[in-house]
Scaffold this motif. Structure first.
Motif, PDB file in Angstrom:
ATOM      1  N   GLY A  47       0.959  -1.226  -0.022  1.00  0.00           N
ATOM      2  CA  GLY A  47      -0.005  -0.068  -0.077  1.00  0.00           C
ATOM      3  C   GLY A  47       0.548   1.313   0.044  1.00  0.00           C
ATOM      4  N   THR A  48       2.041   1.209  -0.619  1.00  0.00           N
ATOM      5  CA  THR A  48       2.814   2.385  -0.471  1.00  0.00           C
ATOM      6  C   THR A  48       3.357   2.765  -2.267  1.00  0.00           C
ATOM      7  N   ALA A  49       3.925   3.965  -2.237  1.00  0.00           N
ATOM      8  CA  ALA A  49       4.033   4.141  -3.657  1.00  0.00           C
ATOM      9  C   ALA A  49       5.278   3.236  -4.130  1.00  0.00           C
ATOM     10  N   PRO A  50       5.426   3.032  -5.461  1.00  0.00           N
ATOM     11  CA  PRO A  50       6.431   2.041  -6.155  1.00  0.00           C
ATOM     12  C   PRO A  50       7.965   2.376  -5.581  1.00  0.00           C
ATOM     13  N   GLN A  51       8.325   1.329  -4.865  1.00  0.00           N
ATOM     14  CA  GLN A  51       9.534   1.161  -4.347  1.00  0.00           C
ATOM     15  C   GLN A  51      10.510   0.793  -5.604  1.00  0.00           C
ATOM     16  N   HIS A  52      11.441   1.774  -5.782  1.00  0.00           N
ATOM     17  CA  HIS A  52      12.392   1.468  -6.923  1.00  0.00           C
ATOM     18  C   HIS A  52      13.518   1.036  -6.301  1.00  0.00           C
ATOM     19  N   SER A  53      14.305   0.583  -7.120  1.00  0.00           N
ATOM     20  CA  SER A  53      15.756  -0.070  -6.329  1.00  0.00           C
ATOM     21  C   SER A  53      16.671   1.115  -5.893  1.00  0.00           C
ATOM     22  N   ASP A  54      16.265   2.235  -6.191  1.00  0.00           N
ATOM     23  CA  ASP A  54      17.362   3.371  -5.905  1.00  0.00           C
ATOM     24  C   ASP A  54      17.417   4.102  -4.675  1.00  0.00           C
ATOM     25  N   GLY A  55      17.050   3.290  -3.664  1.00  0.00           N
ATOM     26  CA  GLY A  55      17.018   4.050  -2.282  1.00  0.00           C
ATOM     27  C   GLY A  55      15.819   4.256  -1.630  1.00  0.00           C
ATOM     28  N   PRO A  56      15.568   4.725  -0.414  1.00  0.00           N
ATOM     29  CA  PRO A  56      14.414   4.875   0.206  1.00  0.00           C
ATOM     30  C   PRO A  56      13.396   5.642  -0.433  1.00  0.00           C
ATOM     31  N   TRP A  57      12.306   5.525  -0.024  1.00  0.00           N
ATOM     32  CA  TRP A  57      10.957   6.303  -0.635  1.00  0.00           C
ATOM     33  C   TRP A  57      11.175   7.888  -0.702  1.00  0.00           C
ATOM     34  N   TRP A  58      11.850   8.261   0.428  1.00  0.00           N
ATOM     35  CA  TRP A  58      11.627   9.763   0.576  1.00  0.00           C
ATOM     36  C   TRP A  58      12.551  10.561  -0.241  1.00  0.00           C
ATOM     37  N   LYS A  59      13.499   9.647  -1.093  1.00  0.00           N
ATOM     38  CA  LYS A  59      14.808  10.290  -1.775  1.00  0.00           C
ATOM     39  C   LYS A  59      13.827  10.794  -3.019  1.00  0.00           C
ATOM     40  N   HIS A  60      12.958  10.154  -3.626  1.00  0.00           N
ATOM     41  CA  HIS A  60      12.302  10.264  -4.885  1.00  0.00           C
ATOM     42  C   HIS A  60      10.877  11.152  -4.749  1.00  0.00           C
ATOM     43  N   ALA A  61      10.525  11.384  -3.386  1.00  0.00           N
ATOM     44  CA  ALA A  61       9.260  11.548  -3.374  1.00  0.00           C
ATOM     45  C   ALA A  61       8.888  13.020  -3.654  1.00  0.00           C
ATOM     46  N   VAL A  62       7.641  13.207  -3.714  1.00  0.00           N
ATOM     47  CA  VAL A  62       6.788  14.556  -4.038  1.00  0.00           C
ATOM     48  C   VAL A  62       6.203  14.437  -2.541  1.00  0.00           C
ATOM     49  N   ILE A  63       6.377  15.562  -1.827  1.00  0.00           N
ATOM     50  CA  ILE A  63       5.837  15.528  -0.372  1.00  0.00           C
ATOM     51  C   ILE A  63       4.975  16.993  -0.551  1.00  0.00           C
ATOM     52  N   TYR A  64       3.747  16.770  -0.045  1.00  0.00           N
ATOM     53  CA  TYR A  64       2.675  17.685  -0.411  1.00  0.00           C
ATOM     54  C   TYR A  64       2.214  18.379   0.852  1.00  0.00           C
ATOM     55  N   GLU A  65       2.462  19.678   1.134  1.00  0.00           N
ATOM     56  CA  GLU A  65       2.025  20.269   2.450  1.00  0.00           C
ATOM     57  C   GLU A  65       0.470  20.500   2.543  1.00  0.00           C
ATOM     58  N   ILE A  66      -0.246  19.891   3.588  1.00  0.00           N
ATOM     59  CA  ILE A  66      -1.455  20.452   3.674  1.00  0.00           C
ATOM     60  C   ILE A  66      -1.870  21.285   4.736  1.00  0.00           C
ATOM     61  N   TYR A  67      -2.366  22.382   4.857  1.00  0.00           N
ATOM     62  CA  TYR A  67      -2.749  23.172   5.991  1.00  0.00           C
ATOM     63  C   TYR A  67      -4.182  22.774   6.235  1.00  0.00           C
ATOM     64  N   PRO A  68      -4.390  21.897   7.331  1.00  0.00           N
ATOM     65  CA  PRO A  68      -5.671  21.347   7.388  1.00  0.00           C
ATOM     66  C   PRO A  68      -6.950  22.371   7.394  1.00  0.00           C
ATOM     67  N   ARG A  69      -6.617  23.313   7.891  1.00  0.00           N
ATOM     68  CA  ARG A  69      -7.891  24.416   8.244  1.00  0.00           C
ATOM     69  C   ARG A  69      -8.536  24.784   6.732  1.00  0.00           C
ATOM     70  N   SER A  70      -7.454  24.541   5.905  1.00  0.00           N
ATOM     71  CA  SER A  70      -7.619  25.262   4.477  1.00  0.00           C
ATOM     72  C   SER A  70      -8.118  24.196   3.346  1.00  0.00           C
ATOM     73  N   PHE A  71      -8.144  22.742   3.578  1.00  0.00           N
ATOM     74  CA  PHE A  71      -7.892  21.938   2.574  1.00  0.00           C
ATOM     75  C   PHE A  71      -9.188  21.598   2.042  1.00  0.00           C
ATOM     76  N   GLN A  72     -10.206  21.120   2.963  1.00  0.00           N
ATOM     77  CA  GLN A  72     -11.144  20.661   2.774  1.00  0.00           C
ATOM     78  C   GLN A  72     -12.239  20.423   4.143  1.00  0.00           C
ATOM     79  N   ASP A  73     -13.008  21.135   4.058  1.00  0.00           N
ATOM     80  CA  ASP A  73     -14.169  21.088   5.251  1.00  0.00           C
ATOM     81  C   ASP A  73     -15.374  19.851   4.954  1.00  0.00           C
TER      82      ASP A  73
END
Ligand code: NOJ
Length: 602
Positions: A47-73
């Protein structure tokens, strides 16, 4: 159509050409989209994004900041919440992100909208419950998305039980958990004088007087955010227990708030004055005694050891505004790589003007001067005007936003995005002081209008309140451009900024060269065009990126010899300039104003 590459930026183009161009762009985007649908390889984790053979997941990640008050009510109270985020996971998966960084959702008096935490092991009722949180983590996992928590270790709320105990008396066992000091007597006005000249980041003295015990406590931010005393080992123990609480609940890591501020000079030496006054009218001081003290690295090493004791490559991200790359490297642990995996590189994203040499310099430093550590680039967050406005020139903002997206997503770095960046949301500061919600905007008005402008609700559709909420009033007003700038509309426009982001993210996910290939500067004396090559990885071709940083046409000829390449034959992978679709050589490429071009060497 504000995000169209063809809007008034190229005013002489006629409608017929527009249609043809739109088709060509669509055709080009389409081919990349197909690549994005290829099956994931080597996915070792459930259940996680494709793990390529080139290192830990965070190395190639796109991380998306959510400001919870403002995303979806989700419950119609005008404030975003956890169930709202869960409802939007399909969208986030279609965008292609790997992880969400949630700005604080813990119980809080909300003086600093969650950065004043009164209970580290629960959820603020306005955002939901622990059960809602667990459901978000579980549903996100099904969408191949991880959850990263914001961890505020520098200070608590003044309503946290630790502080309530600490302030209750000088003899309380928790007194030393915060920084209490005697003042310097009484001033001519009869008021107690603080221990020194330290200034809060949010205006005024950093010391708050407590008449009950006749002492001051230190607060780097609001007076409702007393700083913890990290020289007391009990503080570290308590905070590390909090970290364990969330790791046990399945979070993928932490974004460490204001972490360079953990320690202060034990002698409380006055900061040198640096000249002038700030937006709040205080004399400006340096921060040599309150920021980035060496003691913090011991804590970071121990925290890293703690998260490494958990399986699954948990990650530590730092909010690290630092003066230069040498300082940044220390936050990784330098050659030892034993502190944060991803302290934020603020050098690239906050240059705040399209200065090619500055971009080149800082990208090169991130590539070469951090001892083999891995950069994290970021252009947008909840504390700064949106990049749309910081880099836009008011005429070519859409094309400039594509240039910024290209730097972020074709560089050899983890990418951090902020909600709404992908659709070109603009900064919408309040027009009147009485509308300001962020206390620094009230205190600093009109010089400092606060951070409401970059925190307006996410724009999902052209319906009431942009589909963010059904409430009569939302906590901040929705920006007025929502009828055209919104997810639903842009999903239907092949030339939208949203589509551009999706293509870049898909390319990056599927191309080992874009994920890992060494990044080398090309044409390094050119002050108008930023270009670089990503060296081919695993038999895949090298990729060249050329970005026109100017409002005029630029002709470039690129020599990729530095990457050991002699051939000039290329194929376009992605561009927003129809005239560049058929580019097949690195010689005499004519880049229209603010055009982006990405091609592979054949
Ligand atoms: C940095 C956070 O990003 C900001 O929003 C907050 O006000 C301060 N730290 C204090 O926690």
């Amino acid at each position: 159509m504000r995000n169209s590459p063809f809007r008034s930026e190229s005013c002489s183009i006629c409608a017929v050409i527009l249609l043809v161009q739109a088709f060509l762009v669509f055709a080009s985007f389409h081919s990349v989209a197909l690549a994005a649908q290829q099956p994931a390889t080597n996915d070792a984790r459930v259940g996680t994004a494709p793990q390529h053979s080139d290192g830990p997941w965070w190395k190639h990640a796109v991380i998306y900041e959510i400001y919870p008050r403002s995303f979806q009510d989700s419950n119609g109270d005008g404030v975003g919440d956890l169930n709202g985020i869960t409802e939007r996971l399909d969208y986030l998966q279609s965008l292609g992100i790997d992880a969400i960084w949630l700005a604080p959702i813990y119980p809080s008096p909300q003086v600093d909208f969650g950065y004043d935490i009164s209970d580290y092991e629960n959820i603020d009722p306005q955002y939901g419950t622990l059960a809602d949180f667990d459901r978000l983590v579980a549903e996100a996992k099904k969408h191949n998305i991880r959850i990263i928590m914001d961890m505020v270790m520098n200070h608590t709320s003044d309503k946290h039980k630790w502080f309530l105990e600490s302030e209750s008396s000088k003899n309380n066992p928790k007194r030393d958990w915060y920084i209490w000091r005697d003042g310097k007597g009484v001033g001519p006005d009869g008021k107690p004088l603080p221990p020194n000249n330290w200034i809060s980041d949010f205006g005024g003295s950093a010391w708050q007087y407590d008449p009950k015990t006749n002492q001051f406590y230190y607060h780097e931010f609001y007076k409702q955010q007393p700083d913890l005393n990290w020289r007391n080992p009990e503080v570290e123990k308590a905070m590390f227990d909090v970290v364990r609480f969330w790791l046990d609940r399945g979070v993928a890591g932490f974004r460490l708030d204001a972490v360079p501020a953990l320690f202060e000079d034990p002698e409380l030496r006055d900061e040198p004055y640096t000249g002038g006054t700030d937006a709040y009218g205080d004399r400006k001081v340096s921060d040599i005694y309150t920021n980035n003290l060496p003691e913090v690295h011991g804590v970071m090493r121990r925290l890293r050891a703690l998260i490494d004791s958990y399986p699954g490559n948990r990650v530590l991200i730092g909010e690290t505004y630092l003066p230069n790359v040498e300082e940044l490297d220390k936050w990784y642990g330098g050659v030892k790589h034993n502190e944060l995996q991803l302290p934020m590189d603020m050098q690239v994203g906050f240059i705040n003007k399209l200065d090619v040499s500055a971009f080149r310099k800082h990208i090169n430093e991130a590539e070469n001067d951090i001892n083999g550590n891995w950069p994290l680039f970021v252009f947008d967050n909840h504390d700064n005007q949106r990049s749309w406005d910081r880099y836009g020139d008011g005429i070519h903002n859409a094309a400039i936003a594509r240039v910024i997206a290209s730097v972020l997503l074709t560089s050899r770095a983890t990418a951090l995005m902020y909600y709404g960046q992908e659709i070109g949301m603009v900064t919408t500061p309040p027009k009147r002081k009485q509308d300001v919600r962020d206390p620094i905007g009230i205190r600093g008005w009109p010089k400092e209008k606060g951070r409401d402008g970059e925190r307006t609700p996410m724009q999902w559709s052209d319906t009431k309140d942009a589909g963010f909420s059904t409430a009569a009033a939302t906590w901040l007003p929705v920006a007025t451009d929502y009828p055209t700038v919104n997810v639903e509309t842009e999903q239907g426009e092949p030339d939208s900024l949203l589509h551009w982001y999706k293509q870049l993210i898909a390319m990056r996910r599927n191309d080992p060269t874009l994920r890992d290939g060494k990044q080398l500067t090309l044409d390094e004396n050119n002050s108008s065009v930023l270009s670089y090559v990503r060296q081919g990885v695993g038999g895949n071709p090298a990729i060249v990126v050329a970005l026109n940083f100017t409002p005029s046409e630029q002709t470039i000829s690129l020599d990729p010899a530095i990457a050991g390449i002699t051939d000039n034959t290329v194929k376009t992978l992605l561009t927003d300039a129809p005239s560049l679709e058929q580019t097949n050589s690195l010689r005499n490429i004519v880049l229209p104003p603010f055009a982006s071009w990405i091609g592979s060497i054949q």
